[in-house]
Design an enzyme around this catalytic site. Structure first.
Site, PDB file in Angstrom:
ATOM      1  N   LYS A   1     -10.628   6.976   2.248  1.00  0.00           N
ATOM      2  CA  LYS A   1     -10.638   5.732   1.553  1.00  0.00           C
ATOM      3  C   LYS A   1     -12.031   5.236   0.888  1.00  0.00           C
ATOM      4  O   LYS A   1     -12.410   4.369  -0.035  1.00  0.00           O
ATOM      5  CB  LYS A   1      -9.961   4.459   2.562  1.00  0.00           C
ATOM      6  CG  LYS A   1      -8.698   4.728   3.069  1.00  0.00           C
ATOM      7  CD  LYS A   1      -7.826   3.918   2.177  1.00  0.00           C
ATOM      8  CE  LYS A   1      -6.413   4.392   2.230  1.00  0.00           C
ATOM      9  NZ  LYS A   1      -5.633   4.821   3.465  1.00  0.00           N
TER      10      LYS A   1
ATOM     11  N   GLU B   1      -6.341  -5.581   0.856  1.00  0.00           N
ATOM     12  CA  GLU B   1      -5.050  -5.595   1.908  1.00  0.00           C
ATOM     13  C   GLU B   1      -5.326  -4.357   2.640  1.00  0.00           C
ATOM     14  O   GLU B   1      -5.991  -3.357   2.225  1.00  0.00           O
ATOM     15  CB  GLU B   1      -3.781  -5.337   0.987  1.00  0.00           C
ATOM     16  CG  GLU B   1      -3.509  -3.971   0.499  1.00  0.00           C
ATOM     17  CD  GLU B   1      -4.495  -3.341  -0.296  1.00  0.00           C
ATOM     18  OE1 GLU B   1      -5.210  -3.934  -1.019  1.00  0.00           O
ATOM     19  OE2 GLU B   1      -4.614  -2.106  -0.372  1.00  0.00           O
TER      20      GLU B   1
ATOM     21  N   SER C   1      -6.454  13.798   5.194  1.00  0.00           N
ATOM     22  CA  SER C   1      -6.787  12.833   4.635  1.00  0.00           C
ATOM     23  C   SER C   1      -7.792  11.875   5.557  1.00  0.00           C
ATOM     24  O   SER C   1      -8.548  11.158   5.265  1.00  0.00           O
ATOM     25  CB  SER C   1      -5.845  11.730   4.074  1.00  0.00           C
ATOM     26  OG  SER C   1      -4.654  11.632   5.102  1.00  0.00           O
TER      27      SER C   1
HETATM   28  C1  LIG Z   1      -4.494   5.003   3.834  1.00  0.00           C
HETATM   29  C2  LIG Z   1      -4.203   6.427   4.161  1.00  0.00           C
HETATM   30  C3  LIG Z   1      -3.450   7.535   3.672  1.00  0.00           C
HETATM   31  C4  LIG Z   1      -2.395   6.762   2.478  1.00  0.00           C
HETATM   32  O1  LIG Z   1      -3.104   6.331   1.283  1.00  0.00           O
HETATM   33  P1  LIG Z   1      -2.928   7.177   0.031  1.00  0.00           P
HETATM   34  O2  LIG Z   1      -3.513   6.188  -0.790  1.00  0.00           O
HETATM   35  O3  LIG Z   1      -1.606   7.755  -0.176  1.00  0.00           O
HETATM   36  O4  LIG Z   1      -3.752   8.625   0.096  1.00  0.00           O
HETATM   37  C5  LIG Z   1      -3.170   8.791   4.196  1.00  0.00           C
HETATM   38  N1  LIG Z   1      -3.870   9.026   5.430  1.00  0.00           N
HETATM   39  C6  LIG Z   1      -4.876   8.402   5.552  1.00  0.00           C
HETATM   40  C7  LIG Z   1      -5.919   8.802   6.647  1.00  0.00           C
HETATM   41  C8  LIG Z   1      -5.014   6.856   5.262  1.00  0.00           C
HETATM   42  O5  LIG Z   1      -5.920   6.048   5.970  1.00  0.00           O
END
Ligand SMILES: *Cc1c(COP(=O)(O)O)cnc(C)c1O
Length: 393
Positions: free
Chosen positions: A89, A111, A377
């Site tokens: 993020k 948000e 992620s």
């Molecule tokens: C917010 C988040 C996601 C989902 O958001 P995307 O916009 O689909 O990437 C996925 N993994 C983590 C660790 C997140 O914090």
């Protein structure tokens, strides 16, 4: 085939900017500004130096030996979990705060679902000395306590949202409402590739640093700059868009994406927008939306607060339509199994969101020579309470 946005802000049929009259001016200002800023030398210099020294990029591309042995292929993990604030993020919020500053905005709103985007926004606001208000559904406030505490410590105001399911969709509605009341001084930092044009394209470009790095890291580690498979989880779809950005037109690369099936796609408790959604408009974009016969948005559910969104980035709706990407739905139990598998085989505790794409590995028949790049992620710190209660069950 071109999978990128066109000059009107559409990916095929999907995207666009469906917004209330009061926001026209500020969305149009952003449309006219973002590419100029993103392509300017001064932005690039500051953005990349912050990504290096503040975020800790490049994030490693790690060869996961034991996981590879288990699935009979070569699995490389793109370690977005190692970024400052624990997920991908921050790549986006660092960029958007620089854009906000260049547009003369003085107040930031956002948000958040799991709280990762809220923390990433509060972080860059602290660094830039800008006031920050984060809208978060009350359900998420309760299940993501550590992130709420971080945002408050960083100086942000966290506003619990009491409407609807009290999760991400409701927080987004509330943020848009705030933006409508303060269009001139306020910049809305959206956390994924959703919302009206230019947000999906702007956020995808900011996250595209992920695939930019994969190219040279893979060349270094595997002797070629493209994998056979690229894999990522999809909530709104920003880490996935960043992972595939520079490979969209490279048909040698299979794109495999994972969404959250909750307790099962057809259980009535799911966030599998790609499997269940129909064309509609949500938060300013035409895309696939989980909705009932009357067009009312269905409440999504997933064990993972970062994936329970009833829409999906328009780029992904188009990748489905054009069959460029394959989508799997992974349920709570499969994701939870994948959390423990990665933790015990590689010593990496992933975020619950990331576990949904790990949960796809058992569903694919790989060949030994296949090179797979899978984006982790985020890290699992924020989900420890869920993990521990699951162990105890
Ligand atoms: C917010 C988040 C996601 C989902 O958001 P995307 O916009 O689909 O990437 C996925 N993994 C983590 C660790 C997140 O914090």
């Amino acid at each position: 085939m071109n999978y990128q946005v066109d000059e009107k802000g559409y990916y095929g049929r999907f995207g666009g900017a469906y917004i209330p009259e009061i926001l026209h001016q500020c969305v149009e200002d952003l449309q006219n500004t973002y590419l100029k800023v993103l392509e300017s030398d001064s932005f690039k210099k500051e953005y990349h130096s912050l990504l290096r020294d503040y975020v800790g990029r490049p994030s490693p591309l790690y060869f996961a030996k034991r996981l590879s042995e288990k699935y009979g292929c070569k699995i490389f993990l793109k370690r977005e979990d190692l970024n400052h604030t624990g997920a991908h993020k921050i790549n986006n919020t660092i960029g958007q705060i620089l854009i906000a500053r260049s547009m003369g905005k003085t107040r930031i709103i956002a948000e958040t679902g799991a709280g990762q985007h809220g923390v990433a926004t509060a972080t860059v606001c602290a660094r830039m000395n800008m006031p920050c208000v984060v809208y978060m559904g009350k359900t998420d406030v309760e299940r993501q306590r550590p992130n709420v505490e971080k945002m408050q410590m960083l100086g942000a105001t966290v506003v619990p949202v009491l409407s609807g399911n009290m999760t991400l969709k409701d927080a987004t509605n509330e943020a848009i409402r705030d933006w409508c009341c303060h269009p001139s001084d306020t910049y809305y930092v959206i956390g994924s590739i959703v919302g009206p044009h230019p947000y999906p394209d702007m956020v995808a470009r900011l996250q595209s640093v992920i695939s930019e790095e994969i190219k040279w890291q893979l060349e270094e580690k595997a002797g070629r700059d493209y994998p056979d498979y690229l894999m990522a989880c999809v909530g709104g779809g920003s880490n996935a868009a960043g992972t595939i950005y520079h490979y969209l037109n490279d048909e040698r690369v299979r794109i495999v994406l994972a969404e959250a099936a909750g307790e099962g796609i057809f259980s009535g408790k799911s966030a599998a927008t790609i499997h269940l959604g129909r064309e509609g408009i949500i938060h300013g974009a035409r895309t696939l939306v989980m909705q009932n016969e009357d067009g009312q948005i269905e409440e999504p559910y997933s064990i993972s607060a970062g994936l329970d969104y009833p829409g999906i980035g328009p780029i992904h709706a188009n990748l489905l339509e054009t069959k460029r990407a394959e989508f799997f739905a992974v349920n709570d139990q499969e994701a939870m199994d994948a959390v423990f598998e990665l933790t015990r085989s590689e010593g990496i505790i992933p975020a619950l969101e990331s576990a949904h794409v790990l949960g796809v590995l058992p569903k694919i028949k790989f060949k030994p020579e296949d090179i797979v790049v899978l984006t982790v992620s985020g890290r699992g710190d924020k989900d420890m309470e869920t993990y521990l209660s699951f162990c105890g069950e």
